[in-house]
Write a protein that holds these residues in place. Sequence first.
Motif, PDB file in Angstrom:
ATOM      1  N   UNK A 234       0.917  -1.202  -0.008  1.00 28.21           N
ATOM      2  CA  UNK A 234       0.239   0.045  -0.015  1.00 28.21           C
ATOM      3  C   UNK A 234       0.923   1.187   0.012  1.00 28.21           C
ATOM      4  N   UNK A 235       1.799   1.345   0.891  1.00 26.04           N
ATOM      5  CA  UNK A 235       2.589   2.733   1.024  1.00 26.04           C
ATOM      6  C   UNK A 235       3.503   2.757  -0.100  1.00 26.04           C
ATOM      7  N   UNK A 236       4.253   1.775  -0.437  1.00 25.04           N
ATOM      8  CA  UNK A 236       5.116   1.812  -1.625  1.00 25.04           C
ATOM      9  C   UNK A 236       4.638   2.472  -3.000  1.00 25.04           C
TER      10      UNK A 236
ATOM     11  N   UNK B 296      13.345   9.997  -5.481  1.00 28.36           N
ATOM     12  CA  UNK B 296      13.562   9.262  -4.489  1.00 28.36           C
ATOM     13  C   UNK B 296      12.546   8.100  -4.528  1.00 28.36           C
ATOM     14  N   UNK B 297      11.152   8.474  -4.862  1.00 28.56           N
ATOM     15  CA  UNK B 297      10.212   7.622  -4.532  1.00 28.56           C
ATOM     16  C   UNK B 297      10.117   6.537  -5.705  1.00 28.56           C
ATOM     17  N   UNK B 298      10.944   6.559  -6.655  1.00 35.47           N
ATOM     18  CA  UNK B 298      10.921   5.639  -7.812  1.00 35.47           C
ATOM     19  C   UNK B 298      11.429   4.295  -6.971  1.00 35.47           C
ATOM     20  N   UNK B 299      11.959   4.432  -6.006  1.00 43.82           N
ATOM     21  CA  UNK B 299      12.600   3.058  -5.307  1.00 43.82           C
ATOM     22  C   UNK B 299      11.610   2.614  -4.293  1.00 43.82           C
TER      23      UNK B 299
ATOM     24  N   UNK C  12      11.980  -4.952   0.263  1.00 45.08           N
ATOM     25  CA  UNK C  12      11.025  -6.015  -0.148  1.00 45.08           C
ATOM     26  C   UNK C  12      10.261  -5.509  -1.387  1.00 45.08           C
ATOM     27  N   UNK C  13      10.521  -5.978  -2.773  1.00 45.77           N
ATOM     28  CA  UNK C  13       9.778  -5.415  -3.624  1.00 45.77           C
ATOM     29  C   UNK C  13       8.381  -5.919  -3.777  1.00 45.77           C
TER      30      UNK C  13
END
Length: 398
Positions: free
Chosen positions: A320-322, A364-367, A373-374
């Motif tokens: 969810x947050x990723x 930064x949020x690209x990662x 854990x992908x």
Amino acid sequence: MDFGFGPADEEFRTRAREWLGAHLVGPYTAAVGLGGPGSEHEGVAGRRAWERELGRGGWIGLGWESGEYGQQRASLTQQVVWAEEYARVRAPGRVGHIGENLLAPTLIAYGTQEQRDRFLPAVARGDELWCQGYSEPGAGSDLAALRTAAVRDGAGWRVTGQKIWTSLAQDADWCFVLARTEPGSKRHHGLSFLLVPMDQPGRVEVRPIRQMSGTSEFNEVFFDGAAATEVVGGEGNGWQVAMGLLALERGVSTLVQQIGFAAELDRVLAAFLAGPGADDPVLRDRLVRQWAELKTMRWNALRTLGGSGDEGAPSVAKLLWGGWHKRLGELAVAVRGAAGAVGPYDWSAERPYELDEEQRLFLFTRADTIYGGSDEIQRNIIAERVLGLPREPKEAAR
């Protein structure tokens, strides 16, 4: 579950607000707003001094089982209250959060009393900082493929190998390292959770990783026979301890993280209202969706912390947050139109072109859907451990 706060919580809020107002002054004001995601390199000296100020006030370790190490006692809802008040005044980003929120609960759950007595008081005072030695080149999402090894050396071990994406390693005093202590072991077997001091010249080397955002808060760490005298949870039980720590990482800290997300969303919304696309119905719809999803994540986190979660709850939270944070980064640039691609510049400076805060957020949020854990790994965990679906063929063949 009742998502509100009771009278005791509001009394705690008043106390927290008054303490922050009285102590976040003087030299500490220079670090206000520094050290967020993607900017953990900022103002480290000032933030480390602030960490000790928090320790003197007893505000480190609120979620630990007892107050025996000098910290205040706080219920789960009061921990949330503290995080809300901390975010409200944009207090400095914590340099001690890995020790407080990851190492300490792990020692409480798996460590010996001697280990707790040695390490927890220093964390509670803000005196010792920690970093996490998990990921390696070739062993990121597939952590069980790690190759860092530790061999017995008298009463301790000698650690040799490489870790990567190690946050705050350049400032940390200690690193908890997952290493292979059983020669010839494979996958989850033969691993141990070791505590390694970072101040070992010639034995521990830290190399910052410069990212496309221009910052370098992540590092490579090389161990060349580095000494470790402490193992947590017993030799060979490292996988159990490591997985227990990851569950903690996605517990209370996830809820605290969302408070920072809310502040970022407020900034993006303000930029939208002041920008060229303020009447764009598509952007407006995307912002409303971000707001609604953030509320949903908060309720899900509270439900999980209230004991209503299941084995897949940490993976659900990460998914969810990723994805949410990655989409917010995209919005941070989109709401500014073409200007979002152009940053401030000063041709007289050594580095004339610098990214602004929202551009760093975008990069930064690209990662976010990869580190920790992908998304693919999280979906596998949910499928196999919660839904009972068959393992992927490559897993079954091992």
